[in-house]
Design a protein around this motif. Structure first.
Motif, PDB file in Angstrom:
ATOM      1  N   ASP A  45      19.683  -8.541  18.983  1.00 30.09           N
ATOM      2  CA  ASP A  45      18.568  -9.390  19.414  1.00 30.09           C
ATOM      3  C   ASP A  45      17.215  -8.695  19.513  1.00 30.09           C
ATOM      4  O   ASP A  45      16.187  -9.348  19.341  1.00 30.09           O
ATOM      5  CB  ASP A  45      18.888  -9.997  20.791  1.00 30.09           C
ATOM      6  CG  ASP A  45      20.140 -10.858  20.765  1.00 30.09           C
ATOM      7  OD1 ASP A  45      20.568 -11.306  19.680  1.00 30.09           O
ATOM      8  OD2 ASP A  45      20.709 -11.077  21.860  1.00 30.09           O
ATOM      9  N   GLU A  46      17.202  -7.409  19.795  1.00 30.53           N
ATOM     10  CA  GLU A  46      15.924  -6.723  20.027  1.00 30.53           C
ATOM     11  C   GLU A  46      15.446  -5.903  18.829  1.00 30.53           C
ATOM     12  O   GLU A  46      14.284  -5.506  18.790  1.00 30.53           O
ATOM     13  CB  GLU A  46      16.023  -5.817  21.262  1.00 30.53           C
ATOM     14  CG  GLU A  46      16.421  -6.554  22.536  1.00 30.53           C
ATOM     15  CD  GLU A  46      15.447  -7.660  22.926  1.00 30.53           C
ATOM     16  OE1 GLU A  46      14.226  -7.486  22.712  1.00 30.53           O
ATOM     17  OE2 GLU A  46      15.914  -8.705  23.434  1.00 30.53           O
ATOM     18  N   ILE A  47      16.323  -5.639  17.891  1.00 27.14           N
ATOM     19  CA  ILE A  47      15.939  -4.941  16.655  1.00 27.14           C
ATOM     20  C   ILE A  47      15.903  -6.007  15.564  1.00 27.14           C
ATOM     21  O   ILE A  47      16.933  -6.599  15.230  1.00 27.14           O
ATOM     22  CB  ILE A  47      16.945  -3.820  16.294  1.00 27.14           C
ATOM     23  CG1 ILE A  47      17.135  -2.832  17.462  1.00 27.14           C
ATOM     24  CG2 ILE A  47      16.515  -3.118  15.011  1.00 27.14           C
ATOM     25  CD1 ILE A  47      15.893  -2.054  17.872  1.00 27.14           C
ATOM     26  N   SER A  48      14.729  -6.272  15.040  1.00 26.92           N
ATOM     27  CA  SER A  48      14.574  -7.352  14.054  1.00 26.92           C
ATOM     28  C   SER A  48      15.202  -6.992  12.720  1.00 26.92           C
ATOM     29  O   SER A  48      15.163  -5.826  12.294  1.00 26.92           O
ATOM     30  CB  SER A  48      13.090  -7.644  13.831  1.00 26.92           C
ATOM     31  OG  SER A  48      12.495  -8.099  15.024  1.00 26.92           O
ATOM     32  N   HIS A  49      15.766  -8.000  12.060  1.00 24.13           N
ATOM     33  CA  HIS A  49      16.192  -7.808  10.674  1.00 24.13           C
ATOM     34  C   HIS A  49      14.918  -7.865   9.836  1.00 24.13           C
ATOM     35  O   HIS A  49      14.155  -8.840   9.919  1.00 24.13           O
ATOM     36  CB  HIS A  49      17.187  -8.892  10.246  1.00 24.13           C
ATOM     37  CG  HIS A  49      17.831  -8.601   8.941  1.00 24.13           C
ATOM     38  ND1 HIS A  49      17.157  -8.707   7.739  1.00 24.13           N
ATOM     39  CD2 HIS A  49      19.079  -8.176   8.642  1.00 24.13           C
ATOM     40  CE1 HIS A  49      17.973  -8.372   6.750  1.00 24.13           C
ATOM     41  NE2 HIS A  49      19.145  -8.043   7.268  1.00 24.13           N
ATOM     42  N   ASN A 126      20.513 -12.956  14.729  1.00 26.14           N
ATOM     43  CA  ASN A 126      20.681 -14.398  14.587  1.00 26.14           C
ATOM     44  C   ASN A 126      19.379 -15.069  14.191  1.00 26.14           C
ATOM     45  O   ASN A 126      18.294 -14.546  14.418  1.00 26.14           O
ATOM     46  CB  ASN A 126      21.219 -14.994  15.895  1.00 26.14           C
ATOM     47  CG  ASN A 126      22.656 -14.601  16.145  1.00 26.14           C
ATOM     48  OD1 ASN A 126      23.385 -14.255  15.227  1.00 26.14           O
ATOM     49  ND2 ASN A 126      23.068 -14.648  17.401  1.00 26.14           N
ATOM     50  N   ARG A 127      19.532 -16.227  13.611  1.00 30.59           N
ATOM     51  CA  ARG A 127      18.418 -17.114  13.275  1.00 30.59           C
ATOM     52  C   ARG A 127      19.013 -18.516  13.226  1.00 30.59           C
ATOM     53  O   ARG A 127      20.178 -18.698  13.580  1.00 30.59           O
ATOM     54  CB  ARG A 127      17.753 -16.702  11.957  1.00 30.59           C
ATOM     55  CG  ARG A 127      18.708 -16.675  10.781  1.00 30.59           C
ATOM     56  CD  ARG A 127      18.054 -16.189   9.511  1.00 30.59           C
ATOM     57  NE  ARG A 127      18.962 -16.486   8.409  1.00 30.59           N
ATOM     58  CZ  ARG A 127      19.091 -15.758   7.335  1.00 30.59           C
ATOM     59  NH1 ARG A 127      18.356 -14.684   7.184  1.00 30.59           N
ATOM     60  NH2 ARG A 127      19.938 -16.096   6.393  1.00 30.59           N
ATOM     61  N   GLU A 128      18.256 -19.479  12.798  1.00 31.29           N
ATOM     62  CA  GLU A 128      18.738 -20.869  12.824  1.00 31.29           C
ATOM     63  C   GLU A 128      20.083 -21.051  12.123  1.00 31.29           C
ATOM     64  O   GLU A 128      20.952 -21.776  12.605  1.00 31.29           O
ATOM     65  CB  GLU A 128      17.690 -21.794  12.194  1.00 31.29           C
ATOM     66  CG  GLU A 128      17.989 -23.262  12.391  1.00 31.29           C
ATOM     67  CD  GLU A 128      16.869 -24.133  11.876  1.00 31.29           C
ATOM     68  OE1 GLU A 128      17.160 -24.987  11.023  1.00 31.29           O
ATOM     69  OE2 GLU A 128      15.723 -23.970  12.335  1.00 31.29           O
ATOM     70  N   GLN A 133      28.231 -13.399  17.191  1.00 34.61           N
ATOM     71  CA  GLN A 133      28.472 -13.187  18.617  1.00 34.61           C
ATOM     72  C   GLN A 133      29.467 -12.058  18.816  1.00 34.61           C
ATOM     73  O   GLN A 133      30.295 -11.792  17.950  1.00 34.61           O
ATOM     74  CB  GLN A 133      29.029 -14.469  19.265  1.00 34.61           C
ATOM     75  CG  GLN A 133      28.112 -15.669  19.189  1.00 34.61           C
ATOM     76  CD  GLN A 133      26.828 -15.505  19.976  1.00 34.61           C
ATOM     77  OE1 GLN A 133      26.818 -14.902  21.049  1.00 34.61           O
ATOM     78  NE2 GLN A 133      25.728 -16.012  19.432  1.00 34.61           N
ATOM     79  N   PHE A 134      29.407 -11.440  19.981  1.00 32.48           N
ATOM     80  CA  PHE A 134      30.402 -10.451  20.372  1.00 32.48           C
ATOM     81  C   PHE A 134      31.655 -11.213  20.777  1.00 32.48           C
ATOM     82  O   PHE A 134      31.600 -12.094  21.629  1.00 32.48           O
ATOM     83  CB  PHE A 134      29.890  -9.610  21.538  1.00 32.48           C
ATOM     84  CG  PHE A 134      30.901  -8.624  22.048  1.00 32.48           C
ATOM     85  CD1 PHE A 134      31.176  -7.487  21.329  1.00 32.48           C
ATOM     86  CD2 PHE A 134      31.573  -8.846  23.231  1.00 32.48           C
ATOM     87  CE1 PHE A 134      32.108  -6.559  21.785  1.00 32.48           C
ATOM     88  CE2 PHE A 134      32.500  -7.931  23.701  1.00 32.48           C
ATOM     89  CZ  PHE A 134      32.770  -6.789  22.971  1.00 32.48           C
TER      90      PHE A 134
END
Length: 190
Positions: A45-49, A126-128, A133-134
């Motif tokens: 979530d905090e490291i952008s693709h 994640n995105r739309e 998930q873990f």
């Protein structure tokens, strides 16, 4: 199992930045399960693709990914592995062959060893249309293999495969890098 805990030039967890961030994130974890989940969610979530943000900075080493707060799937998997290995969690590398722009492309993810079993995790982001998930129950990967020609490779590697690492050599932009990523797993040894 020791190979899945090693530090390396790519998973450079001996750098203070990786150690500090891993310790910060895991500080309030009650157990190893929570530690893995918290580190995974941070990377996811905090490291952008890079492709999601139109980033063009090529990162591969774990410390580069953390410093630049972006990377493609392979880079993010290196950061996840480095942080978890530093915390004593055996972590490996897995691959999928997925459809992409009329052809195929290799996708990288991780596996962690927890309670005497390997679990695959995909920190791609994640995105739309992506909801990874873990999960220690049913896998919830970014891209379930579902189309003809796609492959879930069963091996769990102790380090990134050479063909992936080679794609990053000399790539100056993410666009150039994406053109160099192999469309299938070439190596078969760990």
């Amino acid at each position: 199992m020791a190979d899945y805990l090693k530090d390396s030039e790519i998973m450079d967890y001996n750098t203070s930045r990786i150690q500090e961030k891993a310790l910060e994130i895991s500080l309030n974890s009650k157990n190893q399960f929570e530690t893995i989940k918290n580190i995974y969610e941070f990377v996811r979530d905090e490291i952008s693709h890079s492709l999601d943000i139109n980033g063009q900075k090529v990162t591969f080493k774990a410390s580069e990914v953390l410093d630049n707060v972006q990377g493609i799937c392979f880079a993010k998997s290196n950061l996840l592995a480095a942080m978890l290995r530093f915390l004593g969690v055996p972590t490996g590398f897995c691959y999928q062959r997925l459809t992409h722009e009329g052809g195929y492309i290799l996708h990288g993810l991780n596996a962690v060893f927890l309670d005497d079993k390997w679990y695959r995790l995909d920190a791609r982001g994640n995105r739309e249309d992506v909801n990874a998930q873990f999960s220690v129950g049913m896998e919830k990967l970014a891209f379930p293999v579902s189309k003809e020609g796609e492959i879930d490779y069963p091996e769990i590697y102790s380090k990134p495969v050479e063909s992936v690492a080679a794609a990053f050599n000399g790539a100056e932009t993410v666009k150039e890098l994406m053109e160099k990523i192999p469309d299938r797993l070439i190596e078969s040894s760990t």
